[in-house]
Design a protein around this motif. Structure first.
Motif, PDB file in Angstrom:
ATOM      1  N   ASP A 362     -20.253   2.418 -40.881  1.00 56.32           N
ATOM      2  CA  ASP A 362     -21.572   3.021 -41.106  1.00 56.32           C
ATOM      3  C   ASP A 362     -21.970   3.952 -39.960  1.00 56.32           C
ATOM      4  O   ASP A 362     -23.126   3.982 -39.533  1.00 56.32           O
ATOM      5  CB  ASP A 362     -22.634   1.931 -41.286  1.00 56.32           C
ATOM      6  CG  ASP A 362     -22.338   1.019 -42.469  1.00 56.32           C
ATOM      7  OD1 ASP A 362     -21.771   1.514 -43.456  1.00 56.32           O
ATOM      8  OD2 ASP A 362     -22.655  -0.186 -42.388  1.00 56.32           O
ATOM      9  N   GLY A 363     -21.004   4.698 -39.481  1.00 56.39           N
ATOM     10  CA  GLY A 363     -21.290   5.681 -38.435  1.00 56.39           C
ATOM     11  C   GLY A 363     -21.482   5.099 -37.058  1.00 56.39           C
ATOM     12  O   GLY A 363     -21.894   5.812 -36.139  1.00 56.39           O
ATOM     13  N   LYS A 364     -21.179   3.819 -36.897  1.00 57.71           N
ATOM     14  CA  LYS A 364     -21.329   3.168 -35.594  1.00 57.71           C
ATOM     15  C   LYS A 364     -19.992   2.563 -35.172  1.00 57.71           C
ATOM     16  O   LYS A 364     -19.190   2.140 -36.004  1.00 57.71           O
ATOM     17  CB  LYS A 364     -22.411   2.086 -35.635  1.00 57.71           C
ATOM     18  CG  LYS A 364     -23.804   2.648 -35.917  1.00 57.71           C
ATOM     19  CD  LYS A 364     -24.859   1.551 -35.857  1.00 57.71           C
ATOM     20  CE  LYS A 364     -26.243   2.083 -36.209  1.00 57.71           C
ATOM     21  NZ  LYS A 364     -26.712   3.084 -35.243  1.00 57.71           N
ATOM     22  N   LEU A 365     -19.787   2.538 -33.868  1.00 58.37           N
ATOM     23  CA  LEU A 365     -18.526   2.072 -33.308  1.00 58.37           C
ATOM     24  C   LEU A 365     -18.745   0.833 -32.452  1.00 58.37           C
ATOM     25  O   LEU A 365     -19.640   0.801 -31.602  1.00 58.37           O
ATOM     26  CB  LEU A 365     -17.897   3.175 -32.446  1.00 58.37           C
ATOM     27  CG  LEU A 365     -16.625   2.818 -31.677  1.00 58.37           C
ATOM     28  CD1 LEU A 365     -15.449   2.609 -32.639  1.00 58.37           C
ATOM     29  CD2 LEU A 365     -16.297   3.911 -30.653  1.00 58.37           C
ATOM     30  N   THR A 366     -17.934  -0.186 -32.683  1.00 55.29           N
ATOM     31  CA  THR A 366     -17.904  -1.363 -31.817  1.00 55.29           C
ATOM     32  C   THR A 366     -16.503  -1.487 -31.244  1.00 55.29           C
ATOM     33  O   THR A 366     -15.515  -1.398 -31.980  1.00 55.29           O
ATOM     34  CB  THR A 366     -18.254  -2.651 -32.589  1.00 55.29           C
ATOM     35  OG1 THR A 366     -19.533  -2.500 -33.206  1.00 55.29           O
ATOM     36  CG2 THR A 366     -18.303  -3.852 -31.652  1.00 55.29           C
TER      37      THR A 366
END
Length: 741
Positions: A362-366
């Motif tokens: 969802d457009g986020k990086l972990t």
């Protein structure tokens, strides 16, 4: 109505929802909330950030008291095997007056902890520890005063034991958690909260067993390598044959047809394969090696010419410390000595290859990472991927210990880049052994030229030092070009080293009482990639400095212990050396000619721990070679938080330094790095490890000093001094492998 995730959300409401007390420095806005499961597992599960950072220059520490009677310490510093988890929990528990069994800690998570930069330079206990100690004292101070107001009793009449506040007459008692009763207690650390008197300590100074060692010894899941997430896939990266290699051709179709292969990522000369299972990824990587065609550029200068080229092609000299007329001062001395010392490129040689896991969703990086700095990594990933830092969460997990800048940040960048090309699933990337050996940043080769004079009494009159070295710090600091992957893209990021660091001349200035000291640094851009390795330039500088001190003692015909003491005026340094002389039974040493002894001393960075060591070397009964038999060390780190932990640190540093000194040197030729495995880059094995003995001078009334890198330089010089005493000649170049069995 205000959203519970809003920065303007009431802190009192936050406490009611989470049951937590937060006391910290520069209290940060709580921009996100975290689920209970994430708190319990230390942030292993992915999700939104819990709070934002106010900037990398702010150092703050947090103490959390949850509603279940537990205490959580939060620190931006990473556990690298140095035992800071245990030591920091001890410091917090001591000031809070709680038992260790209710204390846990979270290390390095941009979603939970403050920005404390890199875990480096033996600074965690000195800086982060001091902050945690003050924050814990502040929390106790506030709560005792809350109880005082509640009962209308003077704070002096109240005591605390394991989080239970009670009046001395026994009339009142209440725990921290009952006292809070769902209320939020906030406050910046004022400095008014008194720290406990060292004489009242019950935890600090006590040997507390390290839970991380127990887990490692019992083979429990502990490292980032052990992390397994739902639907996780595996990736491997194909590195070029050498630094300057260019990709000419690649048989992509054949690779994609291999069993389990999900995707091939090719961008310029960055090549990675994603597969369902790790073994499938490894098999695909092996196929890729034959499927890729490269054009290579030769490395220069050749290894045999390295040190001569250093002197010929160094950058304009930098004056580190200046003594006018140094040549005249030394020239007028009754006795003069001059020598040149050589240190090779050396590896971190982490026993486990670098590994990281990343998920793009969802457009986020972990990113689950073994980096030494989650915030610097986050800012560099932001530059690399072109996304805002608020959309990146870096969660620190232990990796294979390295004490410096190894492949941890690079493998994290690999994982992040690959995960973005394969969204929705966690991607695990682990380097192969040849990747680790050939592509990690090394400790720089160094050339050190020393000259000094002695007066008739054996005191040093002047000291002249020239240092030739590549940089000792190219850690990611916001510029993507620090990542190997970023340099290999079709549109590569330029490597911007940001200048040479002071690490090159770390510990080059003698602690000894010398009236005139002149130090000049010659920076050199060498053929190999370099960055921080444990101790940075201190290892090479102390090797040279303390070897030279031994030569000066011989020239003056003075016992090496007495020579150093004669030239010192620092009482703590003198005590460390005198204590070592007693502990190693110097006066009764074997003087038959079959055993060699070498002494060395330094205060790390001239500001951290004092350390002195004697190396004992025995002649091999089977030939003309030698064996390191014993290392005896004495360390003064100020107040000792955990004596077991301090000994762990010091013993490990002594053994690693001995391995560097006797065995380790990176080998390369025109075609690239040739030290790609444990045969071509041997390290000290169990059978090679000498007897190691460490004695601690504890100073409870002094501040704790960094100890993690104190042993590196002195051990090298002590071994060289011991060997030289048996050879009847000086040794000036490392490693010493030709002399040892």
């Amino acid at each position: 109505m205000t959203s519970p995730n809003s920065p303007n959300s009431s802190r009192r409401s936050f406490l009611k929802n989470t049951g937590q007390l937060l006391i910290g420095f520069n209290l940060l806005p709580l921009t996100f909330c975290q689920s209970k499961s994430e708190i319990l597992d230390g942030g292993i599960s992915s999700g939104s950030q819990v709070r934002s950072s106010m900037g990398s220059d702010i150092i703050d520490s947090w103490i959390r008291l949850d509603a279940e009677g537990k205490v959580t310490v939060l620190t931006g510093k990473m556990e690298l095997g140095q035992g800071i988890r245990t030591a920091l929990m001890q410091m917090a528990a001591e000031e809070l007056d709680v038992n260790m069994d209710i204390v846990t800690i979270i290390n390095g998570d941009t979603g939970q902890t403050a920005d404390e930069g890199y875990t480096a330079g033996s600074g965690t206990i000195e800086r982060s520890g001091a902050s945690i100690r003050k924050a814990a004292a502040e929390a106790k101070f506030f709560m005792v005063n809350m109880a005082s107001e509640k009962w209308d009793e003077s704070p002096e009449n109240l005591s605390v034991k394991n989080g239970l506040i009670q009046s001395k007459n026994g009339k009142h008692k209440i725990s921290y958690w009952e006292l809070l009763d769902g209320k939020f207690l906030e406050g910046k650390v004022t400095g008014n909260a008194p720290l406990k008197n060292p004489k009242d300590h019950t935890l600090v100074g006590k040997g507390i067993l390290r839970e991380d060692i127990r887990k490692m010894a019992q083979g429990e899941a502990f490292f980032v390598h052990d992390l397994r997430l739902p639907e996780m896939v595996h990736a491997r990266v194909l590195r070029p044959p050498s630094y300057g290699s260019i990709l000419i051709d690649l048989d992509k179709e054949s690779v994609l047809a291999l069993p389990g292969v999900l995707k091939l990522v090719v961008d310029g000369r960055f090549i990675a394969v994603i597969a369902k299972r790790e073994y499938q990824a490894i098999k695909a990587l092996e196929f890729l090696k034959s499927a890729a065609k490269w054009q290579t550029e030769p490395l220069s200068p050749q290894q045999a010419d390295l040190f001569s080229e250093m002197k010929k092609k160094s950058l304009p000299p930098q004056q580190v410390e200046e003594a006018k007329h140094i040549n005249t001062i030394i020239g007028n001395s009754p006795q003069i000595l001059e020598a040149t010392y050589l240190r090779p490129y050396q590896m971190h040689a982490s026993a486990g290859p670098s590994c990281a896991v990343a998920e793009w969703k969802d457009g986020k990086l972990t990113v689950w990472t073994p980096t030494q700095g989650v915030y610097p990594l986050r800012s560099t990933l932001s530059d690399f991927l072109g996304i805002d830092t608020k959309d990146i969460r870096c969660i620190g997990l232990p990796g294979s210990g390295c004490y410096g800048h190894n492949g941890a940040d690079d493998v994290s960048a690999d994982a992040a880049f690959i995960a973005r090309s394969f969204p929705g699933k966690p991607v695990r990337v682990q380097w192969m052994r040849e990747d680790e050996h050939a592509w990690e940043p090394y400790g720089s080769a160094m050339l050190l030229k020393l000259k000094a004079g002695l007066d008739a009494s054996g005191k040093i009159t002047g000291w002249d030092c020239g240092i030739w070295s590549d940089t000792h710090s190219t850690r990611p600091g916001g510029k993507a070009g620090h990542f190997i992957a970023a340099r290999h893209l079709e549109k590569p990021f330029e490597f911007q080293p940001g200048g040479f660091s002071g690490g090159s001349y770390r510990n080059s200035s003698p602690l000894y009482n010398i009236p005139s000291k002149n130090i000049v640094l010659h920076n050199y851009k060498g053929p190999l990639r370099t960055s921080a390795l444990r101790g940075l330039g201190a290892y090479g500088n102390i090797f040279a400095l303390e070897s030279f001190m031994d030569e000066l003692a011989n020239l003056a015909a003075i016992d090496p212990f007495e020579f150093r003491i004669k030239n010192l005026d620092n009482p703590r340094a003198i005590e460390v050396i005198k204590t070592l002389k007693s502990k190693c039974n110097w006066e009764n040493r074997d003087q038959s000619g079959r055993v060699g002894y070498g002494l060395a001393f330094a205060q790390y960075k001239n500001s951290a721990s004092y350390f002195a060591v004697v190396a004992e070397i025995h002649k091999s009964p089977t030939g003309g070679k030698f064996r390191l038999h014993k290392l005896t060390g004495v360390i003064d780190s100020g107040q000792c938080i955990n004596p077991d932990g301090l000994k762990n640190q010091t013993e490990g540093g002594m053994i690693q330094s001995a391995s560097w000194t006797i065995m380790e040197a990176v080998q390369y030729d025109a075609n690239g790095i040739t030290s790609k495995d444990w045969n071509s880059y041997p390290i000290m094995r169990t059978n090679d490890v000498p007897e190691v003995e460490v004695h601690i001078i504890d100073r409870p009334k002094e501040k704790p000093l960094g100890a993690g890198e104190a042993a590196q330089g002195p051990v090298a010089a002590a071994i060289v001094n011991a060997l030289s005493s048996l050879l009847d000649k000086r040794v000036y170049e490392l490693p010493l492998k030709d002399y040892f069995v």
